[in-house]
Design an enzyme around this catalytic site. Structure first.
Site, PDB file in Angstrom:
ATOM      1  N   ARG A 108      85.361  30.026   0.089  1.00  0.00           N
ATOM      2  CA  ARG A 108      84.606  30.866  -0.866  1.00  0.00           C
ATOM      3  C   ARG A 108      84.312  32.154  -0.123  1.00  0.00           C
ATOM      4  NH1 ARG A 108      79.720  29.520  -4.933  1.00  0.00           N
ATOM      5  NH2 ARG A 108      81.538  28.657  -5.966  1.00  0.00           N
ATOM      6  N   GLN A 138      87.122  26.530 -11.027  1.00  0.00           N
ATOM      7  CA  GLN A 138      86.116  26.388 -12.088  1.00  0.00           C
ATOM      8  C   GLN A 138      86.785  26.396 -13.460  1.00  0.00           C
ATOM      9  OE1 GLN A 138      82.386  26.456 -11.890  1.00  0.00           O
ATOM     10  NE2 GLN A 138      82.826  25.693 -13.940  1.00  0.00           N
ATOM     11  N   ASP A 227      78.108  33.272 -18.346  1.00  0.00           N
ATOM     12  CA  ASP A 227      77.869  33.220 -16.906  1.00  0.00           C
ATOM     13  C   ASP A 227      76.771  34.236 -16.609  1.00  0.00           C
ATOM     14  OD1 ASP A 227      78.086  32.796 -14.171  1.00  0.00           O
ATOM     15  OD2 ASP A 227      79.950  33.926 -13.931  1.00  0.00           O
ATOM     16  N   CYS A 267      79.169  27.894 -16.071  1.00  0.00           N
ATOM     17  CA  CYS A 267      79.550  27.325 -14.769  1.00  0.00           C
ATOM     18  C   CYS A 267      78.345  27.041 -13.872  1.00  0.00           C
ATOM     19  CB  CYS A 267      80.533  28.252 -14.072  1.00  0.00           C
ATOM     20  SG  CYS A 267      79.834  29.869 -13.667  1.00  0.00           S
ATOM     21  N   ARG A 293      84.196  18.936 -12.202  1.00  0.00           N
ATOM     22  CA  ARG A 293      84.796  19.666 -11.083  1.00  0.00           C
ATOM     23  C   ARG A 293      85.369  18.683 -10.068  1.00  0.00           C
ATOM     24  NH1 ARG A 293      82.272  24.664  -9.651  1.00  0.00           N
ATOM     25  NH2 ARG A 293      84.052  24.846  -8.238  1.00  0.00           N
TER      26      ARG A 293
HETATM   27  N1   CP Z   1      79.884  26.960 -10.565  1.00  0.00           N
HETATM   28  C1   CP Z   1      79.869  27.071  -9.245  1.00  0.00           C
HETATM   29  O1   CP Z   1      80.858  27.444  -8.616  1.00  0.00           O
HETATM   30  O2   CP Z   1      78.692  26.710  -8.659  1.00  0.00           O
HETATM   31  P1   CP Z   1      78.293  26.942  -7.135  1.00  0.00           P
HETATM   32  O3   CP Z   1      78.207  28.431  -6.928  1.00  0.00           O
HETATM   33  O4   CP Z   1      76.982  26.264  -6.983  1.00  0.00           O
HETATM   34  O5   CP Z   1      79.349  26.334  -6.263  1.00  0.00           O
HETATM   35  N1  NVA Z   2      80.087  34.906 -11.468  1.00  0.00           N
HETATM   36  C1  NVA Z   2      79.262  34.103 -10.610  1.00  0.00           C
HETATM   37  C2  NVA Z   2      79.780  32.708 -10.553  1.00  0.00           C
HETATM   38  C3  NVA Z   2      78.966  31.746  -9.740  1.00  0.00           C
HETATM   39  C4  NVA Z   2      79.570  30.380  -9.670  1.00  0.00           C
HETATM   40  C5  NVA Z   2      79.195  34.700  -9.231  1.00  0.00           C
HETATM   41  O1  NVA Z   2      80.230  35.144  -8.715  1.00  0.00           O
HETATM   42  O2  NVA Z   2      78.106  34.779  -8.666  1.00  0.00           O
END
Ligand code: CP
Ligand code: NVA
Length: 309
Positions: A108, A138, A227, A267, A293
């Protein structure tokens, strides 16, 4: 070996295979506890290395359970404890070490370029666990949830997105092109998808409706997605942006303009974009969405390891 970085670069036949495998595996382990291993332990002995440059709850937990249920294990690295983040080691050398010690890498990141750099130097699969431009695991999982609830292919459904043009929407747009489903996006004109995304939509002859009228966007919708207005990557005046999205809040009235059995997906984590009485209503399937997930990521892992049947 396969990577899982962006939906747009993965053949739809492969994406569909992942969904079929996830459905079969989910059904087979109905009576099993979270840490019990799937029959055959297909990833026995394999180590998934995870690294989060940004916060995560669901992605972290679901990949943990996913690899464990396949018979493998995971180790989570903290970027602030690595030489890489302090400039003391290159991506190239870090990638070499990850490849020698682990069997797959889930990242990430706050940079799509970093994903590409790692992809170049790793000799193990890399999975994008959210980047500024996409959140592919996701959205593939969300397609699974939609098809599970609606009991039909997503291609037969009308999907609406009310919210910011962010990483999650980018992956939804890619999915709409790959899976050929109708997508309507409701957002303030200032926050519509950027030129690059519009170009991608056009070059695929896709017809996605983009409107600044949220009522128009949800008309005829079978699923409404939303979101957070402010994403982790957003470097904006938060108060100003939140104000500009005020008219795009999802409330019961907006839900009532969609199709009768319309469901609400998000999400998570959530912000102020949805009213509590929608988020906690029967129409909202967000907890089922989050749990799925695990199932889809298991099949993504198997795909990456070339073990998808
Ligand atoms: N939806 C999602 O990716 O959640 P997190 O940011 O908690 O991993
Ligand atoms: N769009 C959001 C998604 C979190 C899972 C972000 O990038 O913060």
């Amino acid at each position: 070996m396969k990577n899982f970085i962006n939906l747009k670069d993965i053949p739809v036949s492969d994406l569909k295979k992942i969904l079929i495998d996830a459905k079969r595996r989910k059904k087979l382990r109905k009576k099993l506890d979270n840490l019990e291993v799937d029959k055959g332990a297909p990833l026995k002995g394999k180590l998934l290395i995870q690294m989060f440059e940004k916060s995560s709850l669901r992605t972290r937990l679901s990949f943990y359970l996913a690899i464990r249920q396949l018979g493998g294990s995971t180790l989570t690295l903290r970027p602030d404890e690595l030489h890489l983040s302090k400039g003391g080691e290159s991506i190239q050398d870090t990638a070499k070490i990850l490849s020698n010690f682990g069997n797959a890498f889930m990242l990430r990141t706050d940079s799509d370029e970093k994903l590409k750099e790692f992809e170049k130097y790793l000799s193990i699969p890399i999975i994008n666990g959210l980047s500024p431009n996409s959140h592919p695991t996701q959205i593939l999982s969300d397609i699974f949830t939609v098809e599970e609830i609606k009991r039909t292919s997503i291609s037969n459904l009308n999907i609406a997105w009310i919210g910011d043009s962010n990483n999650v929407l980018n992956s939804l747009i890619a999915a709409s092109i790959k899976f050929s489903f109708k997508l309507k996006i409701g957002c303030p004109s200032k926050y519509k998808p950027n030129k690059k995304t519009m170009g991608y939509i056009k070059s695929n002859k896709n017809k996605i409706l983009i409107t600044n009228n949220s009522k128009k966007a949800v008309k005829g919708a079978d699923v409404i997605f939303s979101d957070k207005v402010i994403s982790m990557n957003d470097k904006v005046n938060k108060t100003k942006k939140l104000n500009q999205f005020k008219k795009f809040k999802i409330n019961k009235k907006l839900m009532s303009l969609a199709n009768k059995n319309c469901i609400f997906l998000h999400c998570l984590p959530r912000g102020k974009e949805v009213e509590e009485d929608v988020f906690l209503s029967n129409q909202s399937k967000v907890w089922q969405q989050a749990l799925n997930r695990v199932h889809v990521q298991k099949s993504i892992l198997l795909y990456c390891f070339g073990k998808l049947r």
